[in-house]
Write an enzyme that holds these catalytic residues in place. Structure first.
Site, PDB file in Angstrom:
ATOM      1  N   CYS A 121       0.805  -1.232   0.000  1.00 37.74           N
ATOM      2  CA  CYS A 121       0.000   0.000   0.000  1.00 37.74           C
ATOM      3  C   CYS A 121       0.829   1.269   0.000  1.00 37.74           C
ATOM      4  O   CYS A 121       0.264   2.368  -0.085  1.00 37.74           O
ATOM      5  CB  CYS A 121      -0.944   0.001   1.196  1.00 37.74           C
ATOM      6  SG  CYS A 121      -2.034  -1.428   1.213  1.00 37.74           S
ATOM      7  N   CYS A 441       0.429   2.526   6.661  1.00 38.07           N
ATOM      8  CA  CYS A 441       0.842   1.142   6.926  1.00 38.07           C
ATOM      9  C   CYS A 441       0.861   0.395   5.597  1.00 38.07           C
ATOM     10  O   CYS A 441       0.349   0.884   4.589  1.00 38.07           O
ATOM     11  CB  CYS A 441      -0.132   0.474   7.887  1.00 38.07           C
ATOM     12  SG  CYS A 441      -1.839   0.445   7.264  1.00 38.07           S
TER      13      CYS A 441
END
Length: 457
Positions: A121, A441
């Site tokens: 991500c 994250c």
């Protein structure tokens, strides 16, 4: 925030409070002998729920649209770019270096090198910091970075045994040999292998991990639903107010012109409470409503040395300052990247939480955001797990994700990082702040944070 009325009150207050104002006067993070690296412009396609209007495209089509949007917005000559870096996660096998295919499709000179990075991500974060590194090293002055994710069509493979047999058929020389291989086929060999948002090292899906993390930090279902409702409410306000100026219109071949994100759906707490747990059943707290959804989209940013940008007549939006990457246990601390990265990047920049005017954190799950908030507020967590003397402190909500986030705007894995950075630049301009902080994250227990400084208006 206890109810929707308060979300509306915050948003109304915010829109009235912040016309375009002068940047506050604090110390600058410029350093003698170090190149200033600037964000000149950032754009993105509308982020759409997977399986909707973009369904018949390919990843490079979205990447091309974002790159063309950047060219149109900036007017930079197509041969003036030194390098192109793109991020992606689920790769289309036909366009494994999607950066190159999207760049050629967008009409960039074929003399411009391009490569693709993958870091879950935070892939487009990695693309941007790769660009910053090339500029800092004196290799380039003008780089386009970005990312794309296309989850409407993902690679689905034959089983391992079926693949072995299919590859062996190519090596056979006689009909009898082929027949022998076909005779080895079993019904179980026809079961396909589907991609999953799961950790290879642990086998656990990210949603399951988010549910465990929320439980470990005592985050209730109501807290998660409240945060998700806040995200959608603020995103709708930002969209209706024209604040999401990074979004470009895109004529989808064979379909309509798309000009806005389609996953923003404000709901009441009562509506959200009706949903069942999505991962840990029947007692889990993570649901479809308080999780980010599968999204198609692409982003692109123009990053330059300040000297080059000014020489070409550009007015930069922001300085890209210090950044860090972190990594921790992918089983029990999978989604705690912001907690670990934030104090490290603040120390590098010589700043404190109080110096930050704008926070933009990636919202994978409402439970993940709330768990990070609680971890950042915990001296015990800082001392026990991070080797720090005291907590860094959680971002104040009045500065946090005020134009919505990944829960509402959508989360194309490879493209979100550029959205976060561009949003910080635009919010700093709108609110008159000087410093912004991006944090995210990522799968693998990794994380990223970056300090962004407003460019003098």
């Amino acid at each position: 925030f206890n109810n929707t009325l308060q979300f509306d009150h915050l948003s109304n207050w915010y829109c009235l409070k912040f016309p375009l104002v002068q940047t506050k006067s604090k110390k600058t993070l410029a350093r003698p002998g170090v190149k200033n690296i600037v964000l000149v412009e950032g754009v993105r396609t509308p982020f759409l729920v997977s399986g909707t209007t973009y369904a018949n495209l390919m990843p490079h089509d979205l990447g091309r649209a974002a790159l063309q949007g950047l060219l149109n917005r900036t007017g930079i000559p197509k041969d003036a770019v030194d390098y192109i870096v793109y991020g992606t996660v689920i790769q289309e096998v036909k366009t494994s270096n999607v950066a190159r295919e999207a760049a050629l499709g967008a009409g960039f000179s074929d003399k411009i090198p391009a490569h693709t990075v993958s870091m879950a991500c935070i892939s487009s974060n990695q693309a941007m910091t790769t660009a910053a590194g090339l500029i800092a090293a004196g290799q380039s002055d003008t780089i386009v970075a970005g990312g794309v994710e296309f989850l409407s069509d993902v690679p689905i493979r034959h089983s391992r045994e079926m693949r072995k047999i299919m590859l062996s058929v190519n090596k056979t020389k006689t009909f009898g040999q082929r027949l022998g291989l076909i005779g080895k086929l079993r019904l179980s060999h026809f079961s396909p292998e589907l991609p999953a948002v799961a950790e290879f090292s642990t086998g656990e899906t990210m949603g399951h991990s988010a549910d465990r993390l929320a439980a470990a930090f005592g985050v209730s279902r109501a807290e998660q639903d409240e945060f998700a409702a806040r995200s959608h409410t603020l995103a709708k306000k930002a969209q209706d107010s024209g604040l999401l100026q990074d979004v470009i219109s895109f004529k989808v071949p064979g379909r309509d012109i798309v000009s806005k994100d389609n996953g923003i759906r404000p709901s009441t707490m009562e509506q959200m409470a009706k949903l069942k747990p999505a991962f840990i059943k029947p007692h889990g707290t993570v649901t479809a409503a308080n999780s980010s959804f599968l999204t198609d989209g692409a982003s692109a940013v123009l990053i330059m040395s300040e000297e080059k940008a000014l020489a070409m007549g550009f007015k930069p939006k922001a300085y890209l300052r210090d950044f860090v990457y972190v990594s921790q246990d992918p089983k029990d601390q999978l989604l705690l990247g912001p907690t670990y990265a934030t104090p490290k990047v603040l120390e590098r920049a010589g700043l404190s939480m109080n110096d930050i005017d704008v926070f933009e954190f990636h919202e994978a799950f409402a439970g993940q955001i709330m768990a990070n908030m609680k971890a950042m507020e915990s001296d015990w967590f800082a001392q026990t797990y991070m080797g720090r003397k005291s907590k860094v402190g959680a971002p104040p909500m009045e500065k946090f994700n005020l134009w919505g986030g990944s829960l509402s705007l959508g989360h194309p894995f490879g493209a979100t990082g550029c959205r976060l950075v561009t949003t910080v630049a635009h919010r700093l301009q709108k609110e008159g702040g000087q410093y912004g902080l991006v944090a995210a994250c990522a799968a693998g227990g990794q994380g990223h944070a970056m300090v962004i400084e407003a460019y003098p208006q």
